[in-house]
Design a protein around this motif. Structure first.
Motif, PDB file in Angstrom:
ATOM      1  N   LEU A 150      54.554 -58.122 124.012  1.00 47.74           N
ATOM      2  CA  LEU A 150      55.178 -59.387 123.631  1.00 47.74           C
ATOM      3  C   LEU A 150      54.328 -60.195 122.658  1.00 47.74           C
ATOM      4  O   LEU A 150      54.730 -61.299 122.258  1.00 47.74           O
ATOM      5  CB  LEU A 150      55.466 -60.232 124.879  1.00 47.74           C
ATOM      6  N   ALA A 151      53.171 -59.663 122.267  1.00 50.95           N
ATOM      7  CA  ALA A 151      52.233 -60.441 121.445  1.00 50.95           C
ATOM      8  C   ALA A 151      52.796 -60.790 120.082  1.00 50.95           C
ATOM      9  O   ALA A 151      52.438 -61.820 119.501  1.00 50.95           O
ATOM     10  CB  ALA A 151      50.917 -59.687 121.289  1.00 50.95           C
ATOM     11  N   GLY A 152      53.692 -59.986 119.542  1.00 47.90           N
ATOM     12  CA  GLY A 152      54.230 -60.243 118.217  1.00 47.90           C
ATOM     13  C   GLY A 152      55.476 -61.107 118.202  1.00 47.90           C
ATOM     14  O   GLY A 152      56.015 -61.403 117.127  1.00 47.90           O
ATOM     15  N   ILE A 156      56.050 -70.482 124.757  1.00 42.82           N
ATOM     16  CA  ILE A 156      57.029 -70.159 125.796  1.00 42.82           C
ATOM     17  C   ILE A 156      58.367 -70.752 125.379  1.00 42.82           C
ATOM     18  O   ILE A 156      58.447 -71.922 124.991  1.00 42.82           O
ATOM     19  CB  ILE A 156      56.610 -70.743 127.158  1.00 42.82           C
ATOM     20  N   ALA A 157      59.410 -69.974 125.450  1.00 42.70           N
ATOM     21  CA  ALA A 157      60.742 -70.443 125.073  1.00 42.70           C
ATOM     22  C   ALA A 157      61.122 -71.668 125.905  1.00 42.70           C
ATOM     23  O   ALA A 157      60.968 -71.687 127.125  1.00 42.70           O
ATOM     24  CB  ALA A 157      61.773 -69.333 125.273  1.00 42.70           C
ATOM     25  N   GLY A 158      61.599 -72.702 125.208  1.00 41.97           N
ATOM     26  CA  GLY A 158      62.014 -73.920 125.901  1.00 41.97           C
ATOM     27  C   GLY A 158      60.876 -74.865 126.249  1.00 41.97           C
ATOM     28  O   GLY A 158      61.123 -75.937 126.814  1.00 41.97           O
ATOM     29  N   GLU A 195      58.305 -66.304 120.263  1.00 36.32           N
ATOM     30  CA  GLU A 195      58.143 -66.984 121.541  1.00 36.32           C
ATOM     31  C   GLU A 195      58.559 -66.003 122.637  1.00 36.32           C
ATOM     32  O   GLU A 195      59.244 -65.012 122.373  1.00 36.32           O
ATOM     33  CB  GLU A 195      58.975 -68.272 121.622  1.00 36.32           C
ATOM     34  N   VAL A 196      58.108 -66.291 123.874  1.00 39.12           N
ATOM     35  CA  VAL A 196      58.432 -65.404 124.987  1.00 39.12           C
ATOM     36  C   VAL A 196      59.152 -66.189 126.071  1.00 39.12           C
ATOM     37  O   VAL A 196      58.892 -67.382 126.271  1.00 39.12           O
ATOM     38  CB  VAL A 196      57.168 -64.741 125.585  1.00 39.12           C
ATOM     39  N   ASP A 197      60.091 -65.519 126.727  1.00 42.67           N
ATOM     40  CA  ASP A 197      60.709 -66.095 127.919  1.00 42.67           C
ATOM     41  C   ASP A 197      59.762 -65.892 129.095  1.00 42.67           C
ATOM     42  O   ASP A 197      59.221 -64.797 129.293  1.00 42.67           O
ATOM     43  CB  ASP A 197      62.040 -65.421 128.226  1.00 42.67           C
ATOM     44  N   VAL A 230      52.202 -75.747 126.425  1.00 41.83           N
ATOM     45  CA  VAL A 230      51.445 -74.683 127.086  1.00 41.83           C
ATOM     46  C   VAL A 230      51.952 -73.350 126.556  1.00 41.83           C
ATOM     47  O   VAL A 230      53.156 -73.072 126.604  1.00 41.83           O
ATOM     48  CB  VAL A 230      51.581 -74.765 128.617  1.00 41.83           C
ATOM     49  N   PHE A 231      51.046 -72.547 126.019  1.00 39.45           N
ATOM     50  CA  PHE A 231      51.357 -71.223 125.499  1.00 39.45           C
ATOM     51  C   PHE A 231      50.858 -70.161 126.488  1.00 39.45           C
ATOM     52  O   PHE A 231      50.277 -70.479 127.525  1.00 39.45           O
ATOM     53  CB  PHE A 231      50.688 -71.014 124.141  1.00 39.45           C
TER      54      PHE A 231
END
Length: 336
Positions: free
Chosen positions: A189-191, A268-270, A194-196, A179-180
Motif C-alpha cells: 500500500l506504500a504507493g 488515511i482516507a477520510g 491514501e489508504v483505507d 495522522v498518517f
C-alpha cells in the motif's frame, strides 16, 4: 519507576473523587491513561492502593498510609515550588533564558534555531517527556517557561493538577496535523495516494507512549472501520521506526513526521484522526510577555518542517484546514 509528586497528586485525586473515571475527568486525562498510571504507581509502591467495585474506588490501608503522607507533603512542596519559581522566572527573563519542554514533535529544533539567532546570548534549556501533563505541571510551578505538546483531535489541552488561578495555563494552537500511516517502501500500500484503514485490519501496530487519549481514539477509528487492532506494541520513536523497517509492525504517525530512508507515510482516507500541536505558558509569569513572539517562531518552525516534506506539502494544498494555524486567526485556548 520512582515515585514523583505527580503520582501523589493522582492518588489524592482518585481518593477525593472516589472514582478513577471522575478523577480522570478532573485531571483532564483519558480514563485508560489514568488507570495505567495507577497500576504503575501500585507496582512502584508494592501493593494495591484502592479497592474498586461498582460503587467506586476506596483506599486500602496502604492507600490510606500514602494519602496521609501525600496530604502533608504536597502543600509544603507546592508552596516551596511556587515561591522559588517566581524568583527563578524573574531572574531567567532578565538573563534572556528560555526553558522549553516538549513532547515528540517537529517544532523544537526550528524554534531553538530562531531563538539562538535572534538572541545570541540567550541561555536555552530543554526538557523532554512523553507526558503532556508533566509539562503542564512544570509550567504551573515555574520550572518551564514554555511547553510544546500535542493533543488528540479536539480534546482539551493538558491541565496542571490542583485548582486555583495560579494553576491556569494558556495554550495556542500552532498547527494541526492529520495522522498518517508509516509503512516500508515495499509495502503493497506504500504507493497509494491514501489508504483505507480497513485495508490494514490484519496489521500489527506500534506507537509511542503518552498520557492523552490518542490510543483510545485510534482504537475507536479502527472500530468504525470494522476491525479491532491487534498486537498494539509501544516504544520510543527509534523503536517504532525499527519495527516498521523490519516489517514487524506499522505505525500511525504525525503527517509532519519526516520518514527515514526506506519508509513512507501515507494519508488515511477520510482523515479520521488528527493531532494538534500546542504551545503553552503560564499567563502570570514574565514568559507570557514574549508568548506572541515564541508562537510566531513556532509556526515558522512548523512550516519549515513541512517544506522538507514535498508529499505532505502537496497534500496540504488539498486540505487547507490542516497545517500551520495563522496567528491572527488563532485564539488562545483555556484549560478550564
Amino acid at each position: 519507576m520512582k515515585l514523583e509528586l505527580r503520582h501523589l497528586r493522582i492518588v489524592c485525586a482518585i481518593a477525593d473523587t472516589g472514582s478513577i473515571t471522575k478523577a480522570a475527568a478532573a485531571l483532564g486525562l483519558a480514563q485508560p491513561a489514568l488507570a495505567a498510571q495507577l497500576k504503575r504507581i501500585e507496582r512502584a509502591i508494592g501493593g494495591q492502593l484502592f479497592e474498586r467495585d461498582r460503587h467506586g474506588a476506596r483506599p486500602t490501608p496502604l492507600g490510606e498510609l500514602m494519602l496521609t503522607r501525600a496530604r502533608i507533603l504536597l502543600p509544603a512542596i507546592q508552596g516551596l515550588e511556587d515561591e522559588a519559581a517566581r524568583l527563578a522566572s524573574t531572574a531567567a527573563t532578565t538573563m534572556k533564558a528560555y526553558r522549553i519542554g516538549t513532547v515528540n514533535g517537529p517544532i523544537l529544533s526550528g524554534l531553538m534555531q530562531r531563538l539562538t539567532s535572534e538572541y545570541p546570548d540567550a541561555v536555552l534549556s530543554t526538557h523532554t517527556s512523553w507526558e503532556a501533563s508533566e509539562l503542564a505541571e512544570m509550567l504551573a510551578t515555574g520550572r518551564l517557561d514554555y511547553a510544546l505538546v500535542g493533543a488528540c483531535g479536539s480534546s482539551s489541552p493538558p491541565t496542571a493538577l490542583g485548582s486555583g488561578a495560579e494553576r491556569d495555563l494558556a495554550w495556542h494552537v500552532v498547527a494541526v496535523d492529520a495522522v498518517f500511516i508509516l509503512l516500508p517502501e515495499d509495502h503493497p500500500l506504500a504507493g497509494q495516494r491514501e489508504v483505507d484503514l480497513s485495508d490494514l485490519a490484519d496489521a500489527s501496530w506500534v506507537m509511542t507512549p503518552g498520557d492523552g487519549c490518542f490510543r483510545s481514539c485510534f482504537a475507536a477509528a479502527c472500530a468504525r472501520a470494522g476491525f479491532t487492532a491487534r498486537d498494539m506494541y509501544e516504544g520510543d520513536v527509534r523503536t517504532c521506526v525499527e519495527l516498521v523497517e523490519a516489517g514487524t509492525a506499522i505505525a500511525p504517525c504525525q503527517s509532519s513526521f519526516r520518514p527515514p530512508p526506506g519508509l513512507v507515510s501515507v494519508p488515511i482516507a477520510g482523515t479520521p484522526l488528527h493531532w494538534r500541536h500546542l504551545l503553552g505558558w503560564h499567563p502570570e509569569t514574565p514568559a507570557s510577555q514574549h508568548a506572541d513572539r515564541i508562537a510566531y517562531y513556532a509556526v515558522e518552525a512548523y512550516q519549515d518542517a513541512v517544506e522538507r516534506l514535498p508529499r505532505y506539502a502537496e497534500w496540504l494544498r488539498r486540505q487547507p484546514q490542516f497545517g500551520a494555524q495563522p496567528l491572527a486567526a488563532a485564539k488562545p485556548l483555556s484549560t478550564q
